[in-house]
Design an enzyme around this catalytic site. Structure first.
Site: not given
Length: 193
Positions: A146, A160
């Site tokens: 991330d 995401d």
């Protein structure tokens, strides 16, 4: 009563949704659209993760829009908001189950909005699943890369974003009552494809 055996009972049943295009050709085009979107999301997701791993240093955020949006590299063992970070293998299994349901939906898709939503969902789900399968600390327990930090609240990635957009589209389609597959006579015929 019907005049002929097998004739539709109503005019609506007799009218194809797109008379100029055979049903099987339309379904093939929708599946191609769905898979193209999924592949584009997957490639963008994995390419940006490779870039983030090469260009960013954990713990050293880079401001894009002040403190609102920053690049901040982390390796997330859990789901969104780091939920389940000690149960990575369970998240991998859950991802595989969700992937199975999406693949069933691929067979039934009968319109463009659902093809787009499922394409985004498939690409995002596979993008994060790839991380769980191939990244450290090992297969099925890999940590998701991330790097997009939103207001310091959570850090995500391209997969995401695709999943959140897909969820929004699914909610809108469900609210509007847009069916996943063809309706009426065509639904029964499509189930035999």
């Amino acid at each position: 009563m019907q005049d002929e055996a097998g004739a539709p009972l109503t005019a609506a049943d007799a009218t194809p949704t797109h008379p100029s295009e055979p049903r099987s050709e339309r379904r093939s085009r929708l599946r191609a659209l769905l898979l193209t979107i999924a592949v584009v999301v997957l490639v963008l997701d994995q390419a940006t993760k490779v870039w983030a791993l090469a260009a960013l240093t954990p713990g050293q955020p880079v401001a894009l829009l002040g403190d609102a949006i920053r690049l901040n590299l982390i390796r997330n063992p859990g789901a969104a908001f780091s939920l389940g970070d000690t149960k990575t293998w369970m998240l991998t299994l859950l991802s595989l189950v969700i992937l199975g349901f999406v693949l069933v939906g691929v067979r039934r898709v009968g319109n463009r909005p659902w093809a787009v939503a499922l394409g985004l969902l498939l690409g995002g789900a596979v993008g994060n699943l790839v991380d769980r399968l191939v990244r450290e600390p090992g297969p099925g327990r890999g940590h998701v890369v991330d790097f997009i930090d939103y207001f310091g609240w959570f850090v995500g990635n391209v997969a995401d974003i695709a999943i959140v957009v897909a969820a929004g589209l699914v909610m809108v389609l469900a609210y509007r009552g847009t069916p996943l597959g063809p309706v009426g006579q065509h639904a029964a015929e499509a189930s035999h494809d």
